[in-house]
Motif scaffolding. Structure first.
Motif, PDB file in Angstrom:
ATOM      1  N   UNK A  94       0.856  -1.187   0.000  1.00  9.09           N
ATOM      2  CA  UNK A  94       0.000   0.000   0.000  1.00  9.09           C
ATOM      3  C   UNK A  94       0.895   1.240   0.000  1.00  9.09           C
ATOM      4  N   UNK A  95       1.101   1.808  -1.174  1.00  5.71           N
ATOM      5  CA  UNK A  95       1.977   2.981  -1.284  1.00  5.71           C
ATOM      6  C   UNK A  95       1.170   4.262  -1.492  1.00  5.71           C
ATOM      7  N   UNK A  96      -0.154   4.153  -1.313  1.00  4.52           N
ATOM      8  CA  UNK A  96      -1.019   5.320  -1.556  1.00  4.52           C
ATOM      9  C   UNK A  96      -1.243   6.172  -0.313  1.00  4.52           C
ATOM     10  N   UNK A  97      -0.691   5.724   0.825  1.00  2.50           N
ATOM     11  CA  UNK A  97      -0.867   6.501   2.059  1.00  2.50           C
ATOM     12  C   UNK A  97      -0.030   7.783   1.986  1.00  2.50           C
ATOM     13  N   UNK A  99       2.869  10.199   2.407  1.00  4.53           N
ATOM     14  CA  UNK A  99       4.295   9.916   2.630  1.00  4.53           C
ATOM     15  C   UNK A  99       4.799  10.607   3.900  1.00  4.53           C
ATOM     16  N   UNK A 100       5.824  10.052   4.539  1.00  4.68           N
ATOM     17  CA  UNK A 100       6.484   8.800   4.139  1.00  4.68           C
ATOM     18  C   UNK A 100       5.664   7.564   4.562  1.00  4.68           C
ATOM     19  N   UNK A 101       5.537   6.614   3.632  1.00  8.32           N
ATOM     20  CA  UNK A 101       4.878   5.342   3.937  1.00  8.32           C
ATOM     21  C   UNK A 101       5.862   4.521   4.779  1.00  8.32           C
ATOM     22  N   UNK A 102       5.453   4.156   6.001  1.00  5.95           N
ATOM     23  CA  UNK A 102       6.353   3.413   6.893  1.00  5.95           C
ATOM     24  C   UNK A 102       6.088   1.910   6.729  1.00  5.95           C
ATOM     25  N   UNK A 103       7.161   1.167   6.407  1.00  3.68           N
ATOM     26  CA  UNK A 103       7.072  -0.286   6.259  1.00  3.68           C
ATOM     27  C   UNK A 103       7.969  -0.922   7.316  1.00  3.68           C
ATOM     28  N   UNK A 104       7.348  -1.661   8.235  1.00  4.65           N
ATOM     29  CA  UNK A 104       8.116  -2.323   9.305  1.00  4.65           C
ATOM     30  C   UNK A 104       8.323  -3.785   8.918  1.00  4.65           C
ATOM     31  N   UNK A 105       9.560  -4.250   9.055  1.00  2.00           N
ATOM     32  CA  UNK A 105       9.897  -5.618   8.647  1.00  2.00           C
ATOM     33  C   UNK A 105      10.348  -6.413   9.872  1.00  2.00           C
ATOM     34  N   UNK A 106       9.633  -7.517  10.152  1.00  2.00           N
ATOM     35  CA  UNK A 106       9.928  -8.338  11.337  1.00  2.00           C
ATOM     36  C   UNK A 106      10.225  -9.773  10.910  1.00  2.00           C
ATOM     37  N   UNK A 107      10.771 -10.557  11.841  1.00  2.00           N
ATOM     38  CA  UNK A 107      11.053 -11.967  11.529  1.00  2.00           C
ATOM     39  C   UNK A 107      12.112 -12.548  12.427  1.00  2.00           C
ATOM     40  N   UNK A 108      12.339 -13.849  12.288  1.00  2.00           N
ATOM     41  CA  UNK A 108      13.341 -14.525  13.111  1.00  2.00           C
ATOM     42  C   UNK A 108      14.737 -14.312  12.537  1.00  2.00           C
ATOM     43  N   UNK A 122      15.551  -1.726  -3.108  1.00  2.00           N
ATOM     44  CA  UNK A 122      15.913  -1.670  -4.532  1.00  2.00           C
ATOM     45  C   UNK A 122      14.659  -1.739  -5.407  1.00  2.00           C
ATOM     46  N   UNK A 123      13.741  -2.649  -5.060  1.00  2.00           N
ATOM     47  CA  UNK A 123      12.505  -2.824  -5.833  1.00  2.00           C
ATOM     48  C   UNK A 123      11.696  -1.520  -5.846  1.00  2.00           C
ATOM     49  N   UNK A 124      11.600  -0.874  -4.674  1.00  2.00           N
ATOM     50  CA  UNK A 124      10.848   0.388  -4.574  1.00  2.00           C
ATOM     51  C   UNK A 124      11.513   1.505  -5.378  1.00  2.00           C
ATOM     52  N   UNK A 125      12.842   1.531  -5.336  1.00  2.00           N
ATOM     53  CA  UNK A 125      13.577   2.578  -6.047  1.00  2.00           C
ATOM     54  C   UNK A 125      13.477   2.397  -7.565  1.00  2.00           C
ATOM     55  N   UNK A 126      13.727   1.137  -8.025  1.00  2.00           N
ATOM     56  CA  UNK A 126      13.836   0.907  -9.463  1.00  2.00           C
ATOM     57  C   UNK A 126      12.488   0.686 -10.147  1.00  2.00           C
ATOM     58  N   UNK A 127      11.573  -0.002  -9.461  1.00  2.00           N
ATOM     59  CA  UNK A 127      10.314  -0.331 -10.147  1.00  2.00           C
ATOM     60  C   UNK A 127       9.173   0.602  -9.786  1.00  2.00           C
ATOM     61  N   UNK A 128       9.286   1.249  -8.623  1.00  2.00           N
ATOM     62  CA  UNK A 128       8.206   2.160  -8.223  1.00  2.00           C
ATOM     63  C   UNK A 128       8.656   3.624  -8.221  1.00  2.00           C
ATOM     64  N   UNK A 129       9.947   3.837  -8.542  1.00  2.00           N
ATOM     65  CA  UNK A 129      10.529   5.205  -8.587  1.00  2.00           C
ATOM     66  C   UNK A 129      10.273   5.971  -7.281  1.00  2.00           C
ATOM     67  N   UNK A 211       4.804   2.743  18.292  1.00  2.00           N
ATOM     68  CA  UNK A 211       5.544   4.010  18.179  1.00  2.00           C
ATOM     69  C   UNK A 211       5.515   4.613  16.784  1.00  2.00           C
ATOM     70  N   UNK A 212       5.586   3.767  15.749  1.00  2.00           N
ATOM     71  CA  UNK A 212       5.701   4.327  14.388  1.00  2.00           C
ATOM     72  C   UNK A 212       4.455   4.129  13.521  1.00  2.00           C
ATOM     73  N   UNK A 213       3.505   3.320  14.015  1.00  2.00           N
ATOM     74  CA  UNK A 213       2.250   3.059  13.287  1.00  2.00           C
ATOM     75  C   UNK A 213       2.476   2.826  11.787  1.00  2.00           C
ATOM     76  N   UNK A 214       3.140   1.720  11.433  1.00  2.00           N
ATOM     77  CA  UNK A 214       3.453   1.486  10.016  1.00  2.00           C
ATOM     78  C   UNK A 214       2.213   1.223   9.170  1.00  2.00           C
ATOM     79  N   UNK A 215       2.307   1.590   7.896  1.00  2.00           N
ATOM     80  CA  UNK A 215       1.229   1.302   6.931  1.00  2.00           C
ATOM     81  C   UNK A 215       1.288  -0.187   6.574  1.00  2.00           C
ATOM     82  N   UNK A 216       2.515  -0.709   6.460  1.00  2.00           N
ATOM     83  CA  UNK A 216       2.725  -2.127   6.146  1.00  2.00           C
ATOM     84  C   UNK A 216       3.586  -2.757   7.232  1.00  2.00           C
ATOM     85  N   UNK A 217       3.175  -3.923   7.724  1.00  2.00           N
ATOM     86  CA  UNK A 217       3.991  -4.695   8.661  1.00  2.00           C
ATOM     87  C   UNK A 217       4.233  -6.048   8.007  1.00  2.00           C
TER      88      UNK A 217
END
Length: 454
Positions: A94-97, A99-108, A122-129, A211-217
């Motif tokens: 969801x990049x329509x929120x 900006x800045x769209x906050x994306x939090x990345x979690x995992x083991x 890289x994907x966001x820079x090159x394919x979504x400009x 704390x950051x209320x990300x748009x994408x988790x």
């Protein structure tokens, strides 16, 4: 991914094609095999049960009974149910929120979280400009902060500094504030990983999320862990409002059970697949295309998109004009073709997306090696410009010099020259308007694409 499952489904489909009509008996036999194939692929048992139930209901209904080709109708039902199980369509970010769209990345730890943040940047820079800022909140591992900084430098995106003395929430909030003031489109927040799910870790990611209320988790999980991947994703989803999953190391996973189980168990979509070690090796997850790959139908749409993105159109046009004017195809052109293949994810990646690859024997597939492509580029690079333009000049002593320069044997140079001659013949046919002849050349086992001379 899915090699074993594809093989099993291919054998099932072959047997069904021989049936004049499908009865309750042969549908039951077939479903027993489908069930075994899914369990062997490490798909979670509840997922297998529901899948078999849904396929059986549709197969015993009017859909197959009225079909002139019941075998094909059954395969279509399996395809549709695979798509439904994995989530119908690609669920993008969801990049329509605002900006800045906050994306939090979690995992083991060890799932490939930090690398995935780099790939996503890289994907966001090159394919979504998009203008992207990355930040690491992993204060427990200084190496993770350094790794992300190095990746950001390689990719050409901005890195927000952090240190092990800081509080993770303060780091993330500082990065988001900086991004807002400096007009960034997206902030990627890399969080700390643990070796297993624990309360302390969950408390920290919850605090960060608040704390950051990300748009994408996004939850990053290693596909090689099979059913465990789906269970870990569920544990995270119970603690955090996940919006999607990145499934990593899918190039090393022959089973694919995680991809088939995650949506059903967590209710959350897989958004991306990590398909290799390079920072370009990230693909949006399209359930319909993945289902086609599983059933040996290939993934032509992804292949076309890959070609569109990776092929240097200027060089391709130059080569076409050169051939039209009657100028020969030389070793520099041959090297360019090799480099284009490498850009498109290598021969292995291309073959995965071609229809009918399930029918090719394993020993032939194993000969298709991306190392060979790199070796061939090195051999051509060891030649002088005049040798590349006029390969007939290459005699015994020149071959020895070229082999030494590329660190290979003279036989490797001979093999490359033989493949080049095959490619040259194909290009001559292309020049004569012989696209059909060119396809016949493939079918007749004469010339194969560069690097695929079996």
């Amino acid at each position: 991914m899915f090699d074993n499952l594809s093989e099993r489904f291919d054998n099932i489909a072959k047997r069904l094609r021989g049936q004049g009509r499908l009865t309750e008996d042969n549908i039951s036999d077939t479903l027993r095999e489908v069930r075994m194939a899914l369990l062997e692929a490490d798909v979670a048992l509840p997922v297998v049960r529901e899948f078999i139930k849904d396929v059986k209901e549709r197969a015993l209904g009017e859909e197959v009974a009225k079909s002139l080709t019941p075998g094909q109708a059954f395969v279509k039902i399996v395809h549709d149910e695979l798509v439904r199980m994995m989530g119908e369509a690609n669920d993008g970010l969801n990049l329509n929120a605002r900006p800045p769209v906050v994306v939090m990345v979690a995992g083991l730890q060890g799932a490939g979280k930090t690398t995935s943040v780099g790939k996503l940047g890289r994907w966001l820079k090159e394919r979504q400009q998009k203008k992207v800022l990355v930040v690491s909140c992993d204060v427990y591992r200084p190496a993770a902060i350094d790794q992300l900084q190095t990746l950001a430098g390689e990719i050409g995106i901005d890195f927000h500094p952090s240190s092990t003395q800081q509080d993770p929430v303060a780091i993330a909030e500082g990065a988001v504030d900086y991004a807002r003031k400096h007009f960034y489109d997206v902030v990627l927040v890399d969080t700390a990983g643990r070796l297993h799910v624990d309360e302390e870790m969950m408390a920290e990611v919850k605090r960060l999320h608040a704390g950051i209320e990300p748009v994408e988790t996004l939850f990053v999980v290693d596909s090689m862990t099979g059913q465990d991947a789906a269970n870990t994703a569920k544990a995270f989803n119970d603690a955090l409002p996940l919006t999607g999953v990145i499934l990593t190391k899918t190039d090393g996973d022959a089973r694919g059970g995680a991809a088939l189980s995650i949506r059903h168990i967590t209710g959350k979509p897989i958004k991306f697949l990590g398909v290799g070690e390079k920072t370009t090796a990230l693909e949006p997850f399209h359930p319909d295309r993945v289902a086609s790959r599983i059933l040996g139908m290939g993934d032509v749409l992804s292949l076309v998109e890959e070609v569109e993105r990776s092929v240097d159109k200027e060089k391709a046009e130059k080569l076409a004009n050169k051939l039209k004017k009657g100028k020969g195809f030389d070793l520099e052109d041959f090297r360019d073709q090799m480099q284009q293949i490498t850009k498109m994810g290598g021969l292995g990646g291309l073959m995965d997306k071609l229809p009918g690859m399930g029918q090719i024997p394993d020993q032939v597939k194993n000969q298709v090696n991306d190392k060979d492509v790199r070796r061939q580029v090195a051999i051509v690079n060891s030649m002088t410009p005049i040798e590349r333009r006029k390969p007939d000049l290459i005699n015994g002593s020149r071959k020895r010099r070229i082999a030494q320069g590329a660190g290979v044997q003279v036989q490797d140079v001979n093999r490359l020259l033989k493949q080049f001659k095959q490619m040259q013949k194909m290009m001559k046919q292309f020049k004569k308007g012989g696209m059909k002849k060119m396809m016949r050349q493939f079918g007749g086992g004469g010339g194969m694409p560069p690097g695929m001379g079996f």
